[in-house]
Motif scaffolding. Structure first.
Motif, PDB file in Angstrom:
ATOM      1  N   ILE A   7      -5.534  65.491  41.339  1.00 27.23           N
ATOM      2  CA  ILE A   7      -4.388  64.795  40.735  1.00 27.23           C
ATOM      3  C   ILE A   7      -3.284  64.591  41.751  1.00 27.23           C
ATOM      4  N   THR A   8      -3.016  65.606  42.576  1.00 27.66           N
ATOM      5  CA  THR A   8      -1.944  65.519  43.570  1.00 27.66           C
ATOM      6  C   THR A   8      -2.195  64.380  44.550  1.00 27.66           C
ATOM      7  N   ALA A   9      -3.416  64.296  45.064  1.00 24.46           N
ATOM      8  CA  ALA A   9      -3.748  63.230  46.007  1.00 24.46           C
ATOM      9  C   ALA A   9      -3.764  61.872  45.307  1.00 24.46           C
ATOM     10  N   TRP A  10      -4.375  61.802  44.128  1.00 21.84           N
ATOM     11  CA  TRP A  10      -4.494  60.526  43.438  1.00 21.84           C
ATOM     12  C   TRP A  10      -3.144  59.978  43.006  1.00 21.84           C
ATOM     13  N   ASN A  11      -2.246  60.845  42.517  1.00 24.30           N
ATOM     14  CA  ASN A  11      -0.943  60.391  42.050  1.00 24.30           C
ATOM     15  C   ASN A  11      -0.148  59.707  43.146  1.00 24.30           C
ATOM     16  N   TYR A  12      -0.215  60.251  44.364  1.00 27.41           N
ATOM     17  CA  TYR A  12       0.540  59.628  45.448  1.00 27.41           C
ATOM     18  C   TYR A  12      -0.002  58.235  45.753  1.00 27.41           C
ATOM     19  N   PHE A  13      -1.312  58.117  45.860  1.00 26.31           N
ATOM     20  CA  PHE A  13      -1.921  56.808  46.108  1.00 26.31           C
ATOM     21  C   PHE A  13      -1.605  55.828  44.981  1.00 26.31           C
ATOM     22  N   SER A  14      -1.798  56.244  43.736  1.00 19.74           N
ATOM     23  CA  SER A  14      -1.606  55.332  42.608  1.00 19.74           C
ATOM     24  C   SER A  14      -0.142  54.927  42.454  1.00 19.74           C
ATOM     25  N   ASP A  15       0.792  55.843  42.718  1.00 18.46           N
ATOM     26  CA  ASP A  15       2.217  55.500  42.653  1.00 18.46           C
ATOM     27  C   ASP A  15       2.574  54.455  43.706  1.00 18.46           C
ATOM     28  N   CYS A  16       2.056  54.642  44.920  1.00 19.76           N
ATOM     29  CA  CYS A  16       2.315  53.664  45.985  1.00 19.76           C
ATOM     30  C   CYS A  16       1.763  52.298  45.599  1.00 19.76           C
ATOM     31  N   LEU A  17       0.573  52.286  45.001  1.00 21.14           N
ATOM     32  CA  LEU A  17      -0.073  51.024  44.635  1.00 21.14           C
ATOM     33  C   LEU A  17       0.666  50.338  43.486  1.00 21.14           C
ATOM     34  N   THR A  18       0.888  51.037  42.386  1.00 24.63           N
ATOM     35  CA  THR A  18       1.453  50.405  41.191  1.00 24.63           C
ATOM     36  C   THR A  18       2.896  49.946  41.413  1.00 24.63           C
ATOM     37  N   LYS A  19       3.695  50.736  42.120  1.00 26.78           N
ATOM     38  CA  LYS A  19       5.092  50.358  42.327  1.00 26.78           C
ATOM     39  C   LYS A  19       5.233  49.254  43.364  1.00 26.78           C
ATOM     40  N   THR A  20       4.361  49.248  44.361  1.00 26.28           N
ATOM     41  CA  THR A  20       4.390  48.165  45.346  1.00 26.28           C
ATOM     42  C   THR A  20       3.878  46.870  44.736  1.00 26.28           C
ATOM     43  N   SER A  21       2.982  46.959  43.782  1.00 26.05           N
ATOM     44  CA  SER A  21       2.355  45.771  43.204  1.00 26.05           C
ATOM     45  C   SER A  21       3.324  44.899  42.411  1.00 26.05           C
ATOM     46  N   THR A  22       4.516  45.395  42.106  1.00 24.86           N
ATOM     47  CA  THR A  22       5.508  44.600  41.376  1.00 24.86           C
ATOM     48  C   THR A  22       6.792  44.421  42.180  1.00 24.86           C
ATOM     49  N   VAL A  23       6.716  44.626  43.491  1.00 26.78           N
ATOM     50  CA  VAL A  23       7.937  44.631  44.294  1.00 26.78           C
ATOM     51  C   VAL A  23       8.605  43.257  44.328  1.00 26.78           C
ATOM     52  N   PHE A  24       7.842  42.164  44.349  1.00 26.93           N
ATOM     53  CA  PHE A  24       8.435  40.831  44.333  1.00 26.93           C
ATOM     54  C   PHE A  24       9.150  40.568  43.016  1.00 26.93           C
ATOM     55  N   LYS A  25       8.458  40.875  41.913  1.00 18.56           N
ATOM     56  CA  LYS A  25       9.028  40.624  40.584  1.00 18.56           C
ATOM     57  C   LYS A  25      10.256  41.489  40.329  1.00 18.56           C
ATOM     58  N   ASP A  26      10.199  42.755  40.723  1.00 18.99           N
ATOM     59  CA  ASP A  26      11.284  43.690  40.437  1.00 18.99           C
ATOM     60  C   ASP A  26      12.523  43.444  41.283  1.00 18.99           C
ATOM     61  N   ASN A  27      12.360  42.798  42.443  1.00 22.03           N
ATOM     62  CA  ASN A  27      13.488  42.647  43.375  1.00 22.03           C
ATOM     63  C   ASN A  27      13.767  41.190  43.720  1.00 22.03           C
ATOM     64  N   ALA A  28      13.366  40.280  42.829  1.00 20.22           N
ATOM     65  CA  ALA A  28      13.566  38.847  43.097  1.00 20.22           C
ATOM     66  C   ALA A  28      15.036  38.506  43.283  1.00 20.22           C
ATOM     67  N   ASN A  29      15.917  39.184  42.535  1.00 14.06           N
ATOM     68  CA  ASN A  29      17.337  38.879  42.644  1.00 14.06           C
ATOM     69  C   ASN A  29      17.895  39.257  44.009  1.00 14.06           C
ATOM     70  N   ILE A  30      17.357  40.295  44.624  1.00 10.03           N
ATOM     71  CA  ILE A  30      17.817  40.707  45.948  1.00 10.03           C
ATOM     72  C   ILE A  30      17.207  39.821  47.027  1.00 10.03           C
ATOM     73  N   PHE A  31      15.917  39.570  46.921  1.00  6.91           N
ATOM     74  CA  PHE A  31      15.227  38.765  47.929  1.00  6.91           C
ATOM     75  C   PHE A  31      15.806  37.357  48.019  1.00  6.91           C
ATOM     76  N   GLY A  32      16.305  36.825  46.914  1.00  3.41           N
ATOM     77  CA  GLY A  32      16.794  35.453  46.905  1.00  3.41           C
ATOM     78  C   GLY A  32      18.219  35.299  47.398  1.00  3.41           C
ATOM     79  N   LYS A  33      18.894  36.396  47.731  1.00  2.22           N
ATOM     80  CA  LYS A  33      20.309  36.316  48.087  1.00  2.22           C
ATOM     81  C   LYS A  33      20.633  36.675  49.531  1.00  2.22           C
ATOM     82  N   VAL A  34      19.898  37.604  50.101  1.00  5.72           N
ATOM     83  CA  VAL A  34      20.286  38.113  51.420  1.00  5.72           C
ATOM     84  C   VAL A  34      19.044  38.361  52.264  1.00  5.72           C
ATOM     85  N   TYR A  35      19.209  38.217  53.590  1.00  7.21           N
ATOM     86  CA  TYR A  35      18.078  38.468  54.478  1.00  7.21           C
ATOM     87  C   TYR A  35      17.978  39.949  54.832  1.00  7.21           C
ATOM     88  N   PHE A  36      16.783  40.464  54.803  1.00 13.95           N
ATOM     89  CA  PHE A  36      16.398  41.722  55.440  1.00 13.95           C
ATOM     90  C   PHE A  36      14.881  41.696  55.509  1.00 13.95           C
TER      91      PHE A  36
END
Length: 289
Positions: A94-123
């Motif tokens: 569980i310890t190993a799997w949770n880290y992998f799955s958290d990285c995958l699931t949270k990264t998989s929505t990074v565009f949708k979750d942060n569209a307001n930031i990505f559309g306003k400023v460069y980084f």
């Protein structure tokens, strides 16, 4: 979009609209390291800000999951724990799997979750998924501490017919953590790029990750699998990682340099493809999200 520093007296910054798909911008990533740390702090604070127990959920979730797995898969289904105390067997997976799955699931929505930031400023856009990988290390560290505490308990109060020991392969632990992080990051980058256009795929992510867990050795040892199915389980790049993780801390598991080499190869390919498709999508995702 790329911002490049110039050495002439006329311009400090030049904005370019066309860059290579393989341009990872390592220099920009390093320059924006303070922003990465700020995002890490934001992720940690915002997630537990309005909870009663706060960071204690880091402990509660793996403890309850371990108890459920022990009862269902151990006591009811009678699945082998490879000669280990069942609680240690399940918690290590569980310890190993949770880290992998958290990285995958949270990264998989990074565009949708942060569209307001990505559309306003460069980084550098990779700063955001990288911050997710780093912030998840906090949770992973807490759950690893829980695993060590439980190991201490079973060392002081051993279970009849079950034993474990730490061996020298624990030196590979940093590599295993890096592989879990990069594999989750690479798969997440691919999914987030695809879901900017096909948003309904986001509903399948959590369900798909749960199904993928059953195709690894989180709840059963590789040694207990029938030979005709074993090769398919070994094709999952997380299987050698979890087996090596369990072997390092508990001394049980099918570990080999060749299997880790396979996971390294798959991880590098997935990560490279993820960065390429991420770089391609970030150029116009604001128009489609």
């Amino acid at each position: 979009m790329e911002i490049e520093k110039q050495n002439n007296n006329d311009w400090d910054l030049v904005i370019k609209g066309h860059t290579s798909l393989f341009d990872i911008k390592f220099k920009d990533l390093w320059s924006y390291r303070d922003l990465l740390l700020m995002f890490v702090k934001r992720d940690f604070v915002s997630f537990y800000k309005q909870t009663i127990l706060g960071p204690l959920w880091f402990f509660i979730q793996p403890i309850f999951t371990t108890l459920v797995f022990t009862f269902v898969f151990g006591n009811l289904a009678g699945i082998s724990a490879d000669g280990l105390p069942r609680q240690l067997f399940y918690l290590s997976g569980i310890t190993a799997w949770n880290y992998f799955s958290d990285c995958l699931t949270k990264t998989s929505t990074v565009f949708k979750d942060n569209a307001n930031i990505f559309g306003k400023v460069y980084f550098p856009r990779l700063i955001m998924p990288l911050s997710i990988v780093v912030s998840n290390l906090i949770r992973f560290g807490v759950q690893l501490l829980l695993l060590l505490i439980m190991m201490g308990y079973f060392w002081a109060f051993p279970v009849d017919g079950a034993s474990f020991h730490i061996n020298s392969s624990i030196l590979l632990f940093p590599l295993l953590v890096l592989l879990m992080a990069l594999l989750g990051l690479g798969l997440g980058l691919i999914i987030t790029a695809i879901t900017t256009k096909y948003k309904d795929l986001t509903f399948l992510i959590t369900f798909g990750v749960q199904l993928l867990m059953y195709a690894t050795t989180v709840i059963y040892p590789l040694s207990s699998i029938d030979l005709k199915y074993k090769k398919y389980i070994e094709m999952n790049p997380m299987t050698p990682i979890i087996e090596a993780f369990r072997y390092s801390f508990l001394g049980k598991g099918e570990f080999s340099i060749w299997s880790i080499g396979y996971s390294v190869g798959v991880t590098l390919v997935v990560l490279l493809f993820g960065i390429v498709i991420f770089n391609k999508t970030e150029k116009n995702f604001v128009d489609t999200i």
